[in-house]
Design a protein around this motif. Sequence first.
Motif, PDB file in Angstrom:
ATOM      1  N   ARG A  92       0.830  -1.209   0.000  1.00 44.52           N
ATOM      2  CA  ARG A  92       0.000   0.000   0.000  1.00 44.52           C
ATOM      3  C   ARG A  92       0.865   1.260   0.000  1.00 44.52           C
ATOM      4  O   ARG A  92       0.615   2.203  -0.751  1.00 44.52           O
ATOM      5  CB  ARG A  92      -0.935  -0.003   1.216  1.00 44.52           C
ATOM      6  CG  ARG A  92      -1.853   1.209   1.301  1.00 44.52           C
ATOM      7  CD  ARG A  92      -2.704   1.182   2.572  1.00 44.52           C
ATOM      8  NE  ARG A  92      -1.947   0.962   3.792  1.00 44.52           N
ATOM      9  CZ  ARG A  92      -1.191   1.887   4.395  1.00 44.52           C
ATOM     10  NH1 ARG A  92      -1.052   3.090   3.875  1.00 44.52           N
ATOM     11  NH2 ARG A  92      -0.563   1.603   5.514  1.00 44.52           N
ATOM     12  N   VAL A  93       1.926   1.278   0.816  1.00 47.09           N
ATOM     13  CA  VAL A  93       2.824   2.442   0.884  1.00 47.09           C
ATOM     14  C   VAL A  93       3.538   2.637  -0.457  1.00 47.09           C
ATOM     15  O   VAL A  93       3.625   3.758  -0.967  1.00 47.09           O
ATOM     16  CB  VAL A  93       3.835   2.294   2.040  1.00 47.09           C
ATOM     17  CG1 VAL A  93       4.949   3.315   1.943  1.00 47.09           C
ATOM     18  CG2 VAL A  93       3.114   2.409   3.384  1.00 47.09           C
ATOM     19  N   ILE A  94       4.039   1.552  -1.037  1.00 46.69           N
ATOM     20  CA  ILE A  94       4.707   1.659  -2.342  1.00 46.69           C
ATOM     21  C   ILE A  94       3.717   2.158  -3.396  1.00 46.69           C
ATOM     22  O   ILE A  94       4.045   3.023  -4.211  1.00 46.69           O
ATOM     23  CB  ILE A  94       5.347   0.315  -2.748  1.00 46.69           C
ATOM     24  CG1 ILE A  94       6.522   0.003  -1.815  1.00 46.69           C
ATOM     25  CG2 ILE A  94       5.811   0.349  -4.209  1.00 46.69           C
ATOM     26  CD1 ILE A  94       7.085  -1.398  -1.979  1.00 46.69           C
ATOM     27  N   GLY A  95       2.487   1.654  -3.355  1.00 43.66           N
ATOM     28  CA  GLY A  95       1.462   2.107  -4.295  1.00 43.66           C
ATOM     29  C   GLY A  95       1.153   3.589  -4.129  1.00 43.66           C
ATOM     30  O   GLY A  95       0.999   4.321  -5.118  1.00 43.66           O
ATOM     31  N   ALA A  96       1.082   4.051  -2.874  1.00 40.01           N
ATOM     32  CA  ALA A  96       0.830   5.477  -2.623  1.00 40.01           C
ATOM     33  C   ALA A  96       1.986   6.320  -3.162  1.00 40.01           C
ATOM     34  O   ALA A  96       1.763   7.363  -3.792  1.00 40.01           O
ATOM     35  CB  ALA A  96       0.643   5.715  -1.128  1.00 40.01           C
TER      36      ALA A  96
END
Length: 178
Positions: free
Chosen positions: A51-55
């Motif tokens: 999720r963090v990488i996607g954000a």
Amino acid sequence: LTTDHLVAVGASSCQYQWLVVAGWPCQDLSPAGKSAGLQGERSALLHHLVRVIGALQQLQKPLPPGYIIENVPMQFHPNSGIAKHDFGIICDMLGHPTVLDAAQFGSLAHRVRNFWTNLCTPMQLAAATSQVVRPSGRTVQLALGPGREPVQVKAADKPPGMCYGEQALQTVTVHAFT
């Protein structure tokens, strides 16, 4: 960690490329752990990491973040639910890993791990790391205290297979999955 946190520390400015170097707890995916698989409590951190990488990818479209992610080589797990199903889900999220042994890079002990990255292809990483020559004379005995003995390996150029069985022993130290 939320998108607001990332924005607050400058992730949306795109002045330079960010690099995420991370891993998530391996106990749920390791034969040495509880073998709970992706359903395990500790494996939930993988989803937060993705999720963090996607954000970051959404915030930094002109210069997307690079990542290097590490975890156990669960594809050799004796439980096929972890070795096939969970490994497949992880590869769907992160791509295919390159398997590396820390001893090849000078570690005193073998520590076989999966590495995922978007900085190059698994084949490129395997080709680059295959050029590394393990320093001679580096043995785990150097780190053990008096009276302690290391576990003998079956082949000096391969990692011990105590956790991953014969399939891991037959796998080259650096291997790319295609």
